[in-house]
Design an enzyme around this catalytic site. Structure first.
Site, PDB file in Angstrom:
ATOM      1  N   GLY A  70       0.811  -1.214   0.000  1.00 37.65           N
ATOM      2  CA  GLY A  70       0.000   0.000   0.000  1.00 37.65           C
ATOM      3  C   GLY A  70       0.847   1.267   0.000  1.00 37.65           C
ATOM      4  O   GLY A  70       0.527   2.244  -0.682  1.00 37.65           O
ATOM      5  N   SER A  71       1.933   1.266   0.759  1.00 32.86           N
ATOM      6  CA  SER A  71       2.764   2.467   0.869  1.00 32.86           C
ATOM      7  C   SER A  71       3.338   2.852  -0.490  1.00 32.86           C
ATOM      8  O   SER A  71       3.284   4.018  -0.889  1.00 32.86           O
ATOM      9  CB  SER A  71       3.904   2.243   1.862  1.00 32.86           C
ATOM     10  OG  SER A  71       3.382   1.943   3.139  1.00 32.86           O
ATOM     11  N   ASN A 151      -7.816   3.865   8.958  1.00 32.62           N
ATOM     12  CA  ASN A 151      -7.277   2.676   9.610  1.00 32.62           C
ATOM     13  C   ASN A 151      -7.344   2.733  11.131  1.00 32.62           C
ATOM     14  O   ASN A 151      -7.362   1.712  11.792  1.00 32.62           O
ATOM     15  CB  ASN A 151      -5.831   2.446   9.161  1.00 32.62           C
ATOM     16  CG  ASN A 151      -4.982   3.691   9.237  1.00 32.62           C
ATOM     17  OD1 ASN A 151      -5.324   4.728   8.654  1.00 32.62           O
ATOM     18  ND2 ASN A 151      -3.890   3.623   9.956  1.00 32.62           N
ATOM     19  N   GLN A 179      -7.681  -0.110   3.660  1.00 32.93           N
ATOM     20  CA  GLN A 179      -8.552  -0.678   4.696  1.00 32.93           C
ATOM     21  C   GLN A 179      -9.900  -1.138   4.141  1.00 32.93           C
ATOM     22  O   GLN A 179     -10.678  -1.781   4.856  1.00 32.93           O
ATOM     23  CB  GLN A 179      -8.800   0.356   5.808  1.00 32.93           C
ATOM     24  CG  GLN A 179      -7.589   0.623   6.677  1.00 32.93           C
ATOM     25  CD  GLN A 179      -7.207  -0.549   7.558  1.00 32.93           C
ATOM     26  OE1 GLN A 179      -8.060  -1.331   7.989  1.00 32.93           O
ATOM     27  NE2 GLN A 179      -5.934  -0.700   7.832  1.00 32.93           N
ATOM     28  N   SER A 199      -3.509  -3.194  -0.550  1.00 32.54           N
ATOM     29  CA  SER A 199      -2.435  -4.001   0.019  1.00 32.54           C
ATOM     30  C   SER A 199      -2.963  -5.367   0.429  1.00 32.54           C
ATOM     31  O   SER A 199      -3.978  -5.456   1.132  1.00 32.54           O
ATOM     32  CB  SER A 199      -1.865  -3.276   1.241  1.00 32.54           C
ATOM     33  OG  SER A 199      -0.849  -4.052   1.820  1.00 32.54           O
ATOM     34  N   HIS A 201      -1.965  -7.733   2.499  1.00 28.99           N
ATOM     35  CA  HIS A 201      -1.944  -8.281   3.866  1.00 28.99           C
ATOM     36  C   HIS A 201      -3.053  -7.730   4.758  1.00 28.99           C
ATOM     37  O   HIS A 201      -3.193  -8.144   5.908  1.00 28.99           O
ATOM     38  CB  HIS A 201      -0.569  -8.102   4.513  1.00 28.99           C
ATOM     39  CG  HIS A 201      -0.218  -6.714   4.964  1.00 28.99           C
ATOM     40  ND1 HIS A 201      -0.300  -6.326   6.286  1.00 28.99           N
ATOM     41  CD2 HIS A 201       0.207  -5.629   4.293  1.00 28.99           C
ATOM     42  CE1 HIS A 201       0.099  -5.062   6.387  1.00 28.99           C
ATOM     43  NE2 HIS A 201       0.403  -4.613   5.188  1.00 28.99           N
ATOM     44  N   THR A 237      11.759  -7.759 -10.970  1.00 30.05           N
ATOM     45  CA  THR A 237      11.094  -9.028 -11.244  1.00 30.05           C
ATOM     46  C   THR A 237       9.878  -9.166 -10.337  1.00 30.05           C
ATOM     47  O   THR A 237       9.961  -8.923  -9.136  1.00 30.05           O
ATOM     48  CB  THR A 237      12.082 -10.197 -11.006  1.00 30.05           C
ATOM     49  OG1 THR A 237      13.210  -9.980 -11.851  1.00 30.05           O
ATOM     50  CG2 THR A 237      11.449 -11.540 -11.314  1.00 30.05           C
ATOM     51  N   CYS A 324       3.865   5.205  19.502  1.00 30.05           N
ATOM     52  CA  CYS A 324       4.880   4.872  20.497  1.00 30.05           C
ATOM     53  C   CYS A 324       6.046   4.133  19.873  1.00 30.05           C
ATOM     54  O   CYS A 324       7.161   4.165  20.365  1.00 30.05           O
ATOM     55  CB  CYS A 324       4.271   4.037  21.606  1.00 30.05           C
ATOM     56  SG  CYS A 324       3.361   2.617  21.014  1.00 30.05           S
TER      57      CYS A 324
HETATM   58  C1  LIG Z   1      -1.648  -0.605   6.116  1.00 32.88           C
HETATM   59  C2  LIG Z   1      -1.982   0.663   5.426  1.00 32.88           C
HETATM   60  C3  LIG Z   1      -1.118   1.233   4.476  1.00 32.88           C
HETATM   61  C4  LIG Z   1       0.255   0.652   4.182  1.00 32.88           C
HETATM   62  O1  LIG Z   1       0.188  -0.530   3.452  1.00 32.88           O
HETATM   63  P1  LIG Z   1       1.506  -1.466   3.407  1.00 32.88           P
HETATM   64  O2  LIG Z   1       1.128  -2.551   2.448  1.00 32.88           O
HETATM   65  O3  LIG Z   1       1.708  -1.968   4.778  1.00 32.88           O
HETATM   66  O4  LIG Z   1       2.608  -0.619   2.889  1.00 32.88           O
HETATM   67  C5  LIG Z   1      -1.503   2.383   3.844  1.00 32.88           C
HETATM   68  N1  LIG Z   1      -2.692   2.953   4.111  1.00 32.88           N
HETATM   69  C6  LIG Z   1      -3.549   2.447   5.002  1.00 32.88           C
HETATM   70  C7  LIG Z   1      -4.851   3.112   5.232  1.00 32.88           C
HETATM   71  C8  LIG Z   1      -3.232   1.287   5.698  1.00 32.88           C
HETATM   72  O5  LIG Z   1      -4.070   0.781   6.591  1.00 32.88           O
END
Ligand SMILES: *Cc1c(COP(=O)(O)O)cnc(C)c1O
Length: 395
Positions: A70-71, A151, A179, A199, A201, A237, A324
């Site tokens: 996602g990042s 999130n 999300q 993303s 995961h 790749t 934190c």
């Molecule tokens: C987790 C998250 C990301 C980052 O995604 P990654 O795959 O961990 O880089 C970006 N935006 C939101 C809203 C997220 O919850």
């Protein structure tokens, strides 16, 4: 009992996703760019995964670029739209005050380069309205980037309305839907979304893989330079096992939204109702337009970090909103953005559920959280001051 209630941070992989990945480690191990048959088998799998992801979003396969998550998708989308705008002399961007850092830090970088960013206020219902977006659009606006769902506090934004406004104004609309994908129904064409980040995961797929949807016609800037993979827009790749795992997880999640959403939302609502009984507490986020799995609270007179450690010791894995981990004691920018003062924002708790959670686990959380909050308050000098009237309650 150990309850995992941190699904907004990451999810367990589904068996469907694991099984979908396995052949690509040893059987179909080719490089999709190789011209021989071993490579072409991999290329077929890559094409099939792209078609699946596109189908789940309602777009064309060639509008999907695979990324490392996602990042990266957020970075590439925002930088691309900004560069495209700058070429036409448009250097104004609209976003919100409660975006993920992948968006906020990218915007901060662009501000240093001379872009101007309007961060929409999120005090009202802990959300933004489409009207706020409309009012902020200027002749030099090149991009609106708002998350699909927050999130930390679970607010779901009025994406289709924002999309319609951007379309009418001729402004590119990007949404960080990390999300939302797999949890809410999304159709990028119907909702007039130009760019969308996701993303794997966050919907029971593997970590380190994601995708960016880009409407055809919008030029992308490369973040990673190198070979000609992903139509020359993302070198390296392809992570074929990850991409195939993501596609399988995405299809599985999207096929079961109608089943999972009410089940997860019912557990969420039971938690919100039960935890609201804790005195001097407040729910964070939009109560109407809300992610099915998000429960977010502030409890006055306690520290979020000690709350998390004690909850973990009592079998509840949760999260707080505060940063934190970075070693700073700054509370979450999201909680500050909705108007929680520092002291209150420090006592935050986020429980994020998925369809793997059970009613028994909800019972366990409902038993443990009030006990732990009371235990910490009994030890807290701040709580004593509140009770003796030396300090005023805020909640
Ligand atoms: C987790 C998250 C990301 C980052 O995604 P990654 O795959 O961990 O880089 C970006 N935006 C939101 C809203 C997220 O919850």
């Amino acid at each position: 009992m150990r309850v995992y209630a941190d699904n907004a941070a990451t999810t367990a992989m589904s068996q469907v996703a694991i099984n979908a990945m396995l052949p690509y480690f040893d059987k179909v191990y080719g490089n999709p760019s190789s011209l021989h048959s071993v490579g072409q088998e991999a290329k077929e799998a890559l094409d099939a995964a792209r078609a699946t992801v596109a189908q789940c979003l309602g777009c064309e396969p060639r509008e999907i670029i695979f990324t490392s998550g996602g990042s990266e998708a957020d970075n590439q989308a925002i930088i691309s739209a900004a560069r495209f705008g700058a070429k036409k002399g448009k250097k104004h961007i609209i976003s919100t005050a409660f975006e993920h850092h992948a968006v906020l830090h990218t915007l901060a970088k662009l501000e240093k380069e001379g872009f101007e960013v309007t961060y929409l206020d999120v005090h009202n219902n802990h959300n933004v309205s489409a009207q706020q977006v409309k009012d902020a659009i200027r002749p030099d606006t090149c991009l609106v980037t708002t998350m699909y769902a927050n999130n930390e506090i679970g607010s779901v934004l009025p994406i289709a309305e924002i999309g319609a406004i951007c379309k009418e104004a001729g402004v590119i609309f990007h949404t960080d839907a990390v999300q939302a994908v797999g949890h809410l129904h999304i159709n990028v064409k119907e909702q007039n979304i130009d760019m969308l980040s996701l993303s794997a995961h966050k919907f029971h797929g593997p970590k380190g893989v994601g995708a960016l949807y880009v409407r055809k016609g919008i030029p992308l800037v490369n973040i990673i330079e190198g070979g000609a993979q992903e139509r020359g827009k993302r070198a390296g790749t392809e992570n074929l096992p990850g991409i195939c795992g993501m596609a399988a997880a995405m299809k599985d999640a999207c096929d079961h939204i109608d089943e999972n959403m009410p089940k997860v939302a019912a557990m969420r609502d039971r938690l919100i109702e039960g935890l609201s009984k804790i005195p001097h507490s407040a729910v964070n986020g939009d109560l109407v337009h809300r992610l099915p799995g998000n429960v977010s609270f502030c409890f006055e007179g306690i520290e979020g970090e000690s709350l998390l450690l004690l909850l973990d010791a009592n079998g509840v894995c949760a999260s707080s909103g505060s940063a934190c981990t970075s070693g700073s004691l700054d509370p979450s920018h999201v909680l500050l953005a909705i108007g929680r003062v520092h002291d209150v924002a420090h006592g935050s708790l986020r429980l994020s559920l998925c369809e793997y959670n059970t009613e028994e686990e909800v019972d366990h959380i409902l038993k443990v959280v009030p006990e732990v909050v009371q235990y910490l308050r009994n030890m807290s000098p701040v709580w004593r001051d509140l009770q003796t009237g030396k300090r005023q309650y805020i909640l």
